[in-house]
Enzyme design. Sequence first.
Site, PDB file in Angstrom:
ATOM      1  N   LYS A  35      14.122  26.974 -24.848  1.00  0.00           N
ATOM      2  CA  LYS A  35      13.722  27.623 -26.110  1.00  0.00           C
ATOM      3  C   LYS A  35      14.638  27.154 -27.236  1.00  0.00           C
ATOM      4  O   LYS A  35      15.690  26.537 -26.971  1.00  0.00           O
ATOM      5  CB  LYS A  35      13.788  29.132 -25.945  1.00  0.00           C
ATOM      6  CG  LYS A  35      15.182  29.679 -25.660  1.00  0.00           C
ATOM      7  CD  LYS A  35      15.145  31.153 -25.298  1.00  0.00           C
ATOM      8  CE  LYS A  35      16.528  31.660 -24.957  1.00  0.00           C
ATOM      9  NZ  LYS A  35      16.497  33.038 -24.425  1.00  0.00           N
ATOM     10  N   TYR A 259      38.813  25.349 -51.468  1.00  0.00           N
ATOM     11  CA  TYR A 259      38.375  26.543 -52.192  1.00  0.00           C
ATOM     12  C   TYR A 259      39.224  27.741 -51.802  1.00  0.00           C
ATOM     13  O   TYR A 259      39.500  27.954 -50.611  1.00  0.00           O
ATOM     14  CB  TYR A 259      36.913  26.859 -51.862  1.00  0.00           C
ATOM     15  CG  TYR A 259      35.933  25.889 -52.457  1.00  0.00           C
ATOM     16  CD1 TYR A 259      35.831  25.733 -53.846  1.00  0.00           C
ATOM     17  CD2 TYR A 259      35.089  25.143 -51.649  1.00  0.00           C
ATOM     18  CE1 TYR A 259      34.912  24.843 -54.392  1.00  0.00           C
ATOM     19  CE2 TYR A 259      34.167  24.260 -52.184  1.00  0.00           C
ATOM     20  CZ  TYR A 259      34.092  24.121 -53.569  1.00  0.00           C
ATOM     21  OH  TYR A 259      33.191  23.250 -54.101  1.00  0.00           O
ATOM     22  N   MET A 307      30.721  23.067 -47.981  1.00  0.00           N
ATOM     23  CA  MET A 307      29.349  22.720 -47.597  1.00  0.00           C
ATOM     24  C   MET A 307      29.274  21.383 -46.857  1.00  0.00           C
ATOM     25  O   MET A 307      28.571  21.253 -45.853  1.00  0.00           O
ATOM     26  CB  MET A 307      28.454  22.679 -48.841  1.00  0.00           C
ATOM     27  CG  MET A 307      27.001  22.388 -48.511  1.00  0.00           C
ATOM     28  SD  MET A 307      25.970  22.202 -49.951  1.00  0.00           S
ATOM     29  CE  MET A 307      25.764  23.880 -50.461  1.00  0.00           C
TER      30      MET A 307
HETATM   31  C1  LIG Z   1      17.148  32.866 -23.145  1.00  0.00           C
HETATM   32  C2  LIG Z   1      16.725  33.457 -21.883  1.00  0.00           C
HETATM   33  C3  LIG Z   1      17.324  33.056 -20.681  1.00  0.00           C
HETATM   34  C4  LIG Z   1      18.487  32.100 -20.633  1.00  0.00           C
HETATM   35  O1  LIG Z   1      19.647  32.789 -21.003  1.00  0.00           O
HETATM   36  P1  LIG Z   1      21.080  32.057 -20.979  1.00  0.00           P
HETATM   37  O2  LIG Z   1      22.027  33.141 -21.285  1.00  0.00           O
HETATM   38  O3  LIG Z   1      21.039  31.041 -22.062  1.00  0.00           O
HETATM   39  O4  LIG Z   1      21.216  31.464 -19.646  1.00  0.00           O
HETATM   40  C5  LIG Z   1      16.832  33.578 -19.510  1.00  0.00           C
HETATM   41  N1  LIG Z   1      15.813  34.465 -19.518  1.00  0.00           N
HETATM   42  C6  LIG Z   1      15.230  34.898 -20.642  1.00  0.00           C
HETATM   43  C7  LIG Z   1      14.134  35.885 -20.583  1.00  0.00           C
HETATM   44  C8  LIG Z   1      15.669  34.418 -21.871  1.00  0.00           C
HETATM   45  O5  LIG Z   1      15.089  34.825 -22.990  1.00  0.00           O
END
Ligand SMILES: *Cc1c(COP(=O)(O)O)cnc(C)c1O
Length: 367
Positions: A35, A259, A307
């Site tokens: 993801k 800054y 930045m």
């Molecule tokens: C993101 C996610 C994971 C992975 O989690 P990590 O902490 O990155 O290993 C596993 N299961 C679900 C449902 C997630 O949303």
Amino acid sequence: MPRPIEALIHTEALAHNLRRARSAAPDAKVWAVVKANAYGHGIERAYAGLQGADGFALLDLNEAERVRALGWRGPILLLEGCFEPRDLELCSRLNLWHTVHCEAQIDMLAAHKTHAPHHVFLKMNSGMNRLGFRPAAYSNAWHRLSGLTQVDSIALMTHLSDADAAEPHAVSTQLATFEAATRDLPGERTLSNSAATLRHAPTDAALRGDWVRPGIMVYGSSPDFPQHSIHDWGLLPTMSLRAQVIATQSLRAGERVGYGSSFTAERDMLLGVIACGYADGYPRVVPNGTPVLVGETRTRIVGRVSMDMITVDLSPVPGAGIGSVATLWGASPGGALLPIDEVAQAGGTIGYELMCALAQRVPTRAV
Ligand SMILES: *Cc1c(COP(=O)(O)O)cnc(C)c1O
């Protein structure tokens, strides 16, 4: 010449970390969680290193299409399931498995016309209180799903809120809740994220289940840093953010930097200006003293992150000057390591956030 900054994605390290997940749960199948564009690595770039996975888990339908476009024919799981009815058509067409976490998603499925029944992951809210059916409602949801011709098989799923905690009590409470509410239900099971895979799966078959779902560990960040570092877990950095020194300044003791003049030279020193700033995804909040590698030498950030630039102390770095390579996190050209977790900690956050926030403007390539 383009601005001298780049992010490298280490294909072999991704493959290594994935094998590490498998070795922690040898009898389970492994979802590589990709993801958020493979945690900022880029799905297409990360894919080469992750083909040893049994499946890919993600949230965006668009990302699922990209994984299929790469030629992946195996399982793909949508971790938040479908958002609207037409998403189910894409699931049918691309053979996407999807989470079902609420009644509205069952309603959508009941109204969906498909020739190929779906593989669904029924999610329980075992204590996290984000997605999923309450334990008391879980069996009903299962029976409702199993009565639908649109559904072929139902796997059982939950997510742990405290798998990274030193204190194992919260994990055992959630596991007991899950076990009790699924005792009479058939189907594959999946509970463990990276933290649970590393910390609990090796010794607990119930947490291994049929599938583990490692994300962050695959990307070379420790889920329970600072309790354990990636070195402790046998993981390798998969993203290296590097930029060059584009200017130097010789400071006299008492002179200030950047800054807000937040750093004052304690003694005469050589300062390096690096072509990386918060618009590249480097966190602005890090304080003076945050580690950075120049060449193979560990030194420190001095003054505020701006930045497009960071200022660092070059005094301890032999031969440093314009053109020297700074590694903001990951591996230096000569192999010195600066785990992303150390920079994240300096900024009061976690490795996840830094890698996901790598800016679009940073040229990125797989090596
Ligand atoms: C993101 C996610 C994971 C992975 O989690 P990590 O902490 O990155 O290993 C596993 N299961 C679900 C449902 C997630 O949303």
